[in-house]
Design an enzyme around this catalytic site. Sequence first.
Site, PDB file in Angstrom:
ATOM      1  N   GLU A   7       0.959  -1.282  -0.119  1.00 24.29           N
ATOM      2  CA  GLU A   7       0.115   0.256  -0.110  1.00 24.29           C
ATOM      3  C   GLU A   7       1.154   1.074  -0.327  1.00 24.29           C
ATOM      4  OE1 GLU A   7      -3.689  -1.413   2.555  1.00 24.29           O
ATOM      5  OE2 GLU A   7      -1.954  -0.781   3.281  1.00 24.29           O
ATOM      6  N   CYS A   8       0.565   2.391  -0.188  1.00 23.96           N
ATOM      7  CA  CYS A   8       1.670   3.328  -1.294  1.00 23.96           C
ATOM      8  C   CYS A   8       2.575   3.429  -1.174  1.00 23.96           C
ATOM      9  CB  CYS A   8       1.112   4.363   0.081  1.00 23.96           C
ATOM     10  SG  CYS A   8       0.635   6.016  -0.068  1.00 23.96           S
ATOM     11  N   GLY A   9       3.593   3.401   0.480  1.00 24.93           N
ATOM     12  CA  GLY A   9       4.514   3.803   0.242  1.00 24.93           C
ATOM     13  C   GLY A   9       5.719   2.587   0.062  1.00 24.93           C
ATOM     14  N   SER A  25      -0.536  -0.704  -4.627  1.00 24.76           N
ATOM     15  CA  SER A  25      -2.009   0.428  -4.835  1.00 24.76           C
ATOM     16  C   SER A  25      -1.481   1.521  -4.011  1.00 24.76           C
ATOM     17  CB  SER A  25      -3.069   0.068  -4.691  1.00 24.76           C
ATOM     18  OG  SER A  25      -3.433  -0.160  -3.263  1.00 24.76           O
TER      19      SER A  25
END
Length: 480
Positions: free
Chosen positions: A338-340, A446
């Site tokens: 996720e993200c990072g 994502s």
Amino acid sequence: MQRLIISGLSGGSGKTIVSLGLTRFFTNQQYTVFPFKKGPDYIDATWLMHATHKPCYCLDPYFLNDQELYTHFYQCIQNAPQNALAIIEGNRGIFDGKDELGSCSTAQVAHTLDCPILLTINCAKMTRTTAAILMGIQNFDPQLKIAGVILNNIASKRHGSIIQKSIETYTDIPVLGIIPRQIENPIPERHMGLSIQDNNKEQILNNLAQIIAENTDTTQILKCMENSSLKEPTFSFPAIQKKQKVNIAYIYDNAIWFYYQENLDALKEHGATLYPLSLLSEKSFDEQLLEKNISLKDIHALYIGGGYPELFAKKLSQSPKLQQIKSLAENNLPIYAECGGFMLCSKAIHTLTNGQYERYPMIGIFDIETKFQTKPQGLGYTEAKTINQNPYHSLNLVWKGHEFHFSTAINYQEQQKFILELTKGHGMIKKQKAFDGILYKNCYASYMHLYAPAAPHWAKNFTTLANTYKENINGKQKSK
């Protein structure tokens, strides 16, 4: 349960200083403090965890309806000892939500939990107007239980005295604290809020507790929480039908540490044993796992949350652990990023230093790169529809999450196949429509963060996929 919500008129009112100071003060006084954060928020929640030495849980009406939110809160504190306190830090202003009706606001949480509110007000360049603001809040929603107010950013004793007398003259709200203006910010901050890197966290938190002890009436604040009973919830979350005995590792260090406690709990509830791993540690993954009496070959899935990989891009790019993760991905290990975590799984991170961009190679699972920007590129709640097959989110499923990123996706192929179409949010790409989520073998990444209670399919699907990987590995070993 003695409970209290700490809220303010807006961001920057001082509620985080008060929340951290109060939770640490009562923890130091040997109370068992259950911390909560009105989300979405990882950063304040992590500080609240450090302040109380207990997991901090998220309360967010965007993800949970009133019944679900009440049940979630009740389950978090149902085995609390007698001297327990629940302290909830709100977000933004007390009535601020996602629309003109204040949906998903801190006030809504207060009504749902029948919880008193302690207001913090930034009183810079203001005196008698403070009383008018408090009168307006009372008249705006007379059903709210405003237990008291803490005056923050007070310039002098005279400044504080005028405001206190004004409030006492025109309202029945008690002034429970007068906090003087701080010469320096008592808690470190960076572009996405509070920084958690500081190695002096204990000293910072104890300093905040001292500010609270010296400038507020903690005895009266404690009394604000008394006599607030909780009824048994009428709603219950569905029982888990099947548990998978799997080992799931998750990256946890100063680069990657954005995890909802609810997400980790959901994996455990579905049978997973969790193992934290650090990318920044001098120890190898196997050395870290050996301390837990297992090895990397005993890991059946990997969870990579969000964080600040851009701050450690140079060190990360030089780590042999990145290629180890890529090898695991090539061998079909389930990886959820996720993200990072997505930035880490990309080909490279472009960071901005003194106005110049530098490119640092990352894991390279995906043929896509990320570029750090000076302003938020995706900020707020999201809603997604799954438009392509993947093992984590069922096709055509509509589900909610949130995003909080300063980077953008760059240097990807135009035919890139995205997993999610966003009806709300920015994602990896936003043109006529917004798209997010990419997949390579069993690795999914994502920008969108999920909150497990609002996406109950996720933990079930993740642990099931991990179990399939485990069975495949065991099958191969037996065939040898």
